[in-house]
Design an enzyme around this catalytic site. Structure first.
Site: not given
Ligand code: GRF
Length: 190
Positions: A107, A12-14, A109, A65, A90-92
């Site tokens: 998203n 969850g750093s983002n 990436h 789903k 981590m899911r489509l």
């Molecule tokens: C990030 O590197 C993002 O690009 C990828 O998953 C990671 C999530 O990191 N999709 P965080 O949980 O936000 O720290």
């Protein structure tokens, strides 16, 4: 005010970076919901600390789903969510959510797409020996890390960098690029 639901499965750093941008006024939105598919994910505590509603939902408890996503959709509607922001989810996504939020799902990436889609993009890039790495923000469609690219940022990798140093750089970029890109998009839509 634009209501965001952040979808995350991990650290969850983002999530934190988006919330920080909201608090310092550089992102005109609010996170009204965290959707998390892993009951032990660290991101949950981050949301709780900020008093942001959390939907912890285990897909294994649903027969399809569609049922799983319908439950998520109900919660999004309840919280009047207008954007789905995937950050380490981590899911489509399936048709239920894609159909409910056309052009309103993004998203992040950790690679310069279309290179190194899927899991452990940083590891894939290191194994390939690329000298330029980066981060991509893109719209989400039914494919893995597909969808139209919204923004990208690259950096040069020195040959003596460790994986940890590369990850630190990737995260630094992610944490400023995600809120900035979202803010630009919201301004363009006004
Ligand atoms: C990030 O590197 C993002 O690009 C990828 O998953 C990671 C999530 O990191 N999709 P965080 O949980 O936000 O720290």
């Amino acid at each position: 005010m634009t209501n965001l639901a952040v979808f995350a499965s991990g650290t969850g750093s983002n999530f934190d970076a988006l919330q920080k941008a909201i608090e310092d006024g550089s992102l005109s939105a609010q996170i009204v919901l965290l959707v998390c598919d892993r009951p032990n994910a660290a991101v949950i505590q981050k949301a709780i600390r900020k008093e942001i509603p959390v939907l912890v939902i285990d897909p294994h408890h649903y027969s399809s789903k569609m049922d799983y996503e319908f439950k998520i959709l109900e919660s999004c509607k309840k919280h009047q969510v207008s954007w789905l922001i995937l950050a380490g989810y981590m899911r489509l996504l399936g048709e239920t959510l894609l159909g409910a939020y056309p052009d309103h799902i993004m998203n992040i990436h950790p690679s310069l797409l279309p290179a190194f889609k899927g899991k452990d993009a940083i590891g894939q890039a290191i194994a390939y020996g690329v000298k330029i790495m980066g981060v991509t923000i893109h719209y989400v469609d039914h494919t893995m890390d597909g969808g139209t690219i919204i923004s990208q940022e690259s950096f040069k990798v020195d040959s003596d960098w460790t994986r940890e140093e590369i990850e630190t750089r990737v995260h630094q970029i992610e944490h400023q690029l995600y809120p900035k890109t979202l803010q630009q998009l919201l301004e363009e839509q006004q």
